[in-house]
Scaffold this motif. Structure first.
Motif, short mmCIF file in Angstrom:
data_model
loop_
_atom_site.label_atom_id
_atom_site.label_comp_id
_atom_site.label_asym_id
_atom_site.label_seq_id
_atom_site.Cartn_x
_atom_site.Cartn_y
_atom_site.Cartn_z
N LYS A 12 39.32 -65.93 -79.54
CA LYS A 12 38.09 -65.64 -80.30
C LYS A 12 38.21 -66.30 -81.67
O LYS A 12 39.24 -66.18 -82.34
CB LYS A 12 37.92 -64.13 -80.42
CG LYS A 12 36.77 -63.68 -81.28
CD LYS A 12 35.51 -63.58 -80.48
CE LYS A 12 34.43 -62.96 -81.37
NZ LYS A 12 33.13 -63.13 -80.84
N ASN A 13 37.14 -66.97 -82.10
CA ASN A 13 37.14 -67.62 -83.41
C ASN A 13 36.62 -66.67 -84.49
O ASN A 13 35.62 -65.98 -84.30
CB ASN A 13 36.26 -68.87 -83.38
CG ASN A 13 36.86 -69.95 -82.50
OD1 ASN A 13 38.05 -70.20 -82.55
ND2 ASN A 13 36.04 -70.56 -81.68
N PHE A 14 37.34 -66.67 -85.60
CA PHE A 14 36.96 -65.88 -86.78
C PHE A 14 37.05 -66.79 -87.99
O PHE A 14 37.65 -67.87 -87.94
CB PHE A 14 37.92 -64.70 -86.97
CG PHE A 14 37.89 -63.69 -85.86
CD1 PHE A 14 36.95 -62.66 -85.87
CD2 PHE A 14 38.79 -63.74 -84.82
CE1 PHE A 14 36.92 -61.71 -84.85
CE2 PHE A 14 38.78 -62.81 -83.79
CZ PHE A 14 37.83 -61.79 -83.81
N ILE A 15 36.48 -66.35 -89.09
CA ILE A 15 36.59 -67.06 -90.37
C ILE A 15 37.10 -66.07 -91.40
O ILE A 15 36.45 -65.07 -91.69
CB ILE A 15 35.23 -67.65 -90.81
CG1 ILE A 15 34.66 -68.58 -89.74
CG2 ILE A 15 35.40 -68.39 -92.14
CD1 ILE A 15 33.23 -69.00 -89.98
N LEU A 16 38.27 -66.37 -91.95
CA LEU A 16 38.83 -65.56 -93.03
C LEU A 16 38.25 -66.05 -94.34
O LEU A 16 37.86 -67.21 -94.45
CB LEU A 16 40.36 -65.71 -93.07
CG LEU A 16 41.13 -65.46 -91.78
CD1 LEU A 16 42.63 -65.65 -92.03
CD2 LEU A 16 40.85 -64.09 -91.23
N SER A 17 38.22 -65.19 -95.33
CA SER A 17 37.82 -65.63 -96.66
C SER A 17 38.65 -64.90 -97.71
O SER A 17 39.27 -63.88 -97.42
CB SER A 17 36.32 -65.39 -96.89
OG SER A 17 36.02 -64.01 -96.89
N CYS A 78 35.99 -57.55 -82.01
CA CYS A 78 37.43 -57.35 -81.82
C CYS A 78 37.59 -56.60 -80.50
O CYS A 78 37.23 -55.42 -80.42
CB CYS A 78 38.05 -56.54 -82.96
SG CYS A 78 37.96 -57.38 -84.55
N LYS A 79 38.11 -57.27 -79.49
CA LYS A 79 38.13 -56.66 -78.17
C LYS A 79 39.16 -55.55 -78.03
O LYS A 79 39.15 -54.81 -77.05
CB LYS A 79 38.34 -57.71 -77.08
CG LYS A 79 39.67 -58.43 -77.13
CD LYS A 79 39.76 -59.48 -76.04
CE LYS A 79 41.10 -60.18 -76.11
NZ LYS A 79 41.21 -61.22 -75.11
N SER A 80 40.06 -55.42 -78.99
CA SER A 80 41.07 -54.36 -78.93
C SER A 80 41.56 -54.05 -80.34
O SER A 80 41.33 -54.82 -81.27
CB SER A 80 42.26 -54.79 -78.06
OG SER A 80 43.00 -55.81 -78.71
N TRP A 81 42.28 -52.93 -80.46
CA TRP A 81 42.85 -52.58 -81.76
C TRP A 81 43.91 -53.63 -82.16
O TRP A 81 44.13 -53.87 -83.34
CB TRP A 81 43.45 -51.17 -81.75
CG TRP A 81 44.72 -51.05 -80.94
CD1 TRP A 81 44.84 -50.70 -79.64
CD2 TRP A 81 46.04 -51.29 -81.43
NE1 TRP A 81 46.15 -50.72 -79.26
CE2 TRP A 81 46.91 -51.08 -80.34
CE3 TRP A 81 46.57 -51.66 -82.66
CZ2 TRP A 81 48.29 -51.23 -80.45
CZ3 TRP A 81 47.94 -51.81 -82.76
CH2 TRP A 81 48.79 -51.60 -81.67
#
Length: 140
Positions: A12-17, A78-81
Motif C-alpha cells: 500500500k502506498n502512503f505519503i509521509l510528511s 491500514c489493513k491491520s494494526w
C-alpha cells in the motif's frame, strides 16, 4: 504537506510528511511516554496517534493526497494494526532524527522488554503459590 515522502507498506502506498513545529513538539513529547507500560496512558497514546496520522496521506489520481485525519480513514487504509504500527514508526523515524538509523527499533525493543518484565511480574504476583505452606500440627 511539509516535505512529502512516498513510502510503501505491505503493498500500500502512503505519503509521509514532516510535522509543523508546535504540533510536532506535542506529538514527540507525548507519543513515547504514553506508550510505556505502567507509566503510559492508552487514551493519550491513541489521541497522539490520531494527531500523528493526520500527517500521513494516501495518493489520489487528482494529485492531492487524502490525509488520514479520522479513525475511519485510518481503518480503511491500514489493513491491520501492524500496518498502522509500521506507519507510526515510519513517521517517527522521518520526523525525529533520534529515531533514525535503527534507533527506533532499539527504542521499540526497550519498550517490548519492559512490557515483558511487567507482564511476568504481574502474572507472578497474581498466581497462587504452587504449594501451600503446611501449618505445624498441634500436639495436644
Amino acid at each position: 504537506m511539509l516535505e512529502p515522502k512516498p513510502i510503501e507498506i505491505e503493498g500500500k502506498n502512503f505519503i509521509l510528511s514532516k510535522f509543523p513545529a508546535i504540533q510536532g513538539r506535542e506529538i514527540v513529547a507525548k507519543y513515547p511516554l504514553s506508550a510505556m507500560p505502567k507509566l503510559g496512558d492508552y487514551a493519550v497514546n491513541e489521541e497522539t496517534m490520531l494527531k500523528l496520522m493526520a500527517f500521513v496521506g494516501v495518493p489520489r489520481d487528482s494529485g492531492e493526497p487524502l490525509m488520514l485525519t479520522t479513525r475511519g480513514l485510518i481503518d480503511n487504509h491500514c489493513k491491520s494494526w501492524e500496518v498502522l504500527a509500521q506507519l507510526e514508526m515510519a513517521m517517527l523515524e522521518y520526523n525525529c532524527s533520534f529515531f533514525g538509523n535503527g534507533k527506533g527499533s532499539t527504542f521499540l525493543e526497550a519498550i517490548t522488554q519492559k512490557a515483558q518484565q511487567f507482564l511476568i511480574k504481574t502474572l507472578t504476583d497474581l498466581s497462587p503459590p504452587s504449594s501451600q505452606k503446611s501449618k505445624p500440627r498441634s500436639t495436644s
